[in-house]
Design an enzyme around this catalytic site. Structure first.
Site, PDB file in Angstrom:
ATOM      1  N   ILE A 104      71.828  41.459   6.256  1.00 48.77           N
ATOM      2  CA  ILE A 104      71.902  42.026   7.597  1.00 48.77           C
ATOM      3  C   ILE A 104      70.588  42.702   7.947  1.00 48.77           C
ATOM      4  O   ILE A 104      69.867  43.168   7.071  1.00 48.77           O
ATOM      5  CB  ILE A 104      73.093  43.018   7.697  1.00 48.77           C
ATOM      6  N   CYS A 105      70.280  42.745   9.240  1.00 45.02           N
ATOM      7  CA  CYS A 105      69.121  43.449   9.793  1.00 45.02           C
ATOM      8  C   CYS A 105      67.825  42.740   9.405  1.00 45.02           C
ATOM      9  O   CYS A 105      67.625  41.588   9.747  1.00 45.02           O
ATOM     10  CB  CYS A 105      69.155  44.916   9.373  1.00 45.02           C
ATOM     11  N   ALA A 106      66.946  43.397   8.683  1.00 45.54           N
ATOM     12  CA  ALA A 106      65.693  42.773   8.253  1.00 45.54           C
ATOM     13  C   ALA A 106      65.876  41.942   6.991  1.00 45.54           C
ATOM     14  O   ALA A 106      65.064  41.080   6.676  1.00 45.54           O
ATOM     15  CB  ALA A 106      64.632  43.846   8.017  1.00 45.54           C
ATOM     16  N   HIS A 125      67.480  41.145  12.530  1.00 49.97           N
ATOM     17  CA  HIS A 125      66.994  42.103  13.521  1.00 49.97           C
ATOM     18  C   HIS A 125      65.829  41.429  14.244  1.00 49.97           C
ATOM     19  O   HIS A 125      65.032  40.715  13.623  1.00 49.97           O
ATOM     20  CB  HIS A 125      66.527  43.383  12.823  1.00 49.97           C
TER      21      HIS A 125
END
Length: 185
Positions: A104-106, A125
């Protein structure tokens, strides 16, 4: 048989992504261990300067004892995960064994670095999109492509965690857990 999950804790991890994911998986009855990259189980400090104690060390994990490996984001956490060859090797072995890998995210950039999402649908992200080379990049909040799940950011963590519960235990488990959580899914 109880499903087993590993959630990695690199210095600079995004606290919301780690704690919400661990919480939702544990509420569903999945056995979750947080994994430090360090040689001991000392506290790991996240991106918002919150320190947390890991359950186990990287050297204590094995692919055969795990159903899913999960990488939370955080800029520094993602850099630390991506710089660790043991982490890269572990997620490559998980993927090769047909087991689930999620980020998740980066952190989906770590999956890209490991060569796990080339030609696949994935998200991250927006700030990490430039690292998603060779990926069929999309902006959905959660993307599942085969045994790989990716998500956008801290604000998508409930959706991410519940998608993992559904993949591991089914839709009924999601309903049961969300009776107490009341997440907007």
């Amino acid at each position: 048989m109880t499903k087993q999950a590993l959630v990695f804790m690199a210095p600079g991890f995004e606290e919301m992504e780690l704690t919400i994911t661990v919480d939702i998986l544990r509420r569903a009855g999945i056995e979750v261990n947080t994994v430090t990259l360090a040689a001991d189980r000392s506290a790991v400090t996240g991106s918002r300067n919150i320190s947390m104690l890991p359950d186990i060390c990287l050297d204590e994990i094995a692919v055969e004892n795990c159903d899913i490996a999960i990488l939370p984001g955080g800029i520094d956490g993602t850099r630390n995960l991506g710089a660790n060859q043991k982490v890269i090797g572990f997620i490559q072995k998980m993927h090769a064994a047909g087991k689930k890998v999620a980020a998740i995210c980066a952190a989906p950039a770590v999956l890209a670095k490991a060569g796990l999402i080339a030609g696949r649908r994935a998200t991250s992200h927006p700030a990490a999109a430039e690292h998603m080379i060779g990926v069929n990049y999309c902006e959905d909040r959660v993307v599942i492509d085969g045994n790989v799940t990716t998500s956008r950011a801290a604000g998508t963590t409930f959706e991410f965690a519940f998608s993992l519960v559904e993949q591991l235990l089914g839709a009924e488990a999601v309903k049961q857990v969300n009776k107490g959580v009341l997440a907007r899914l």
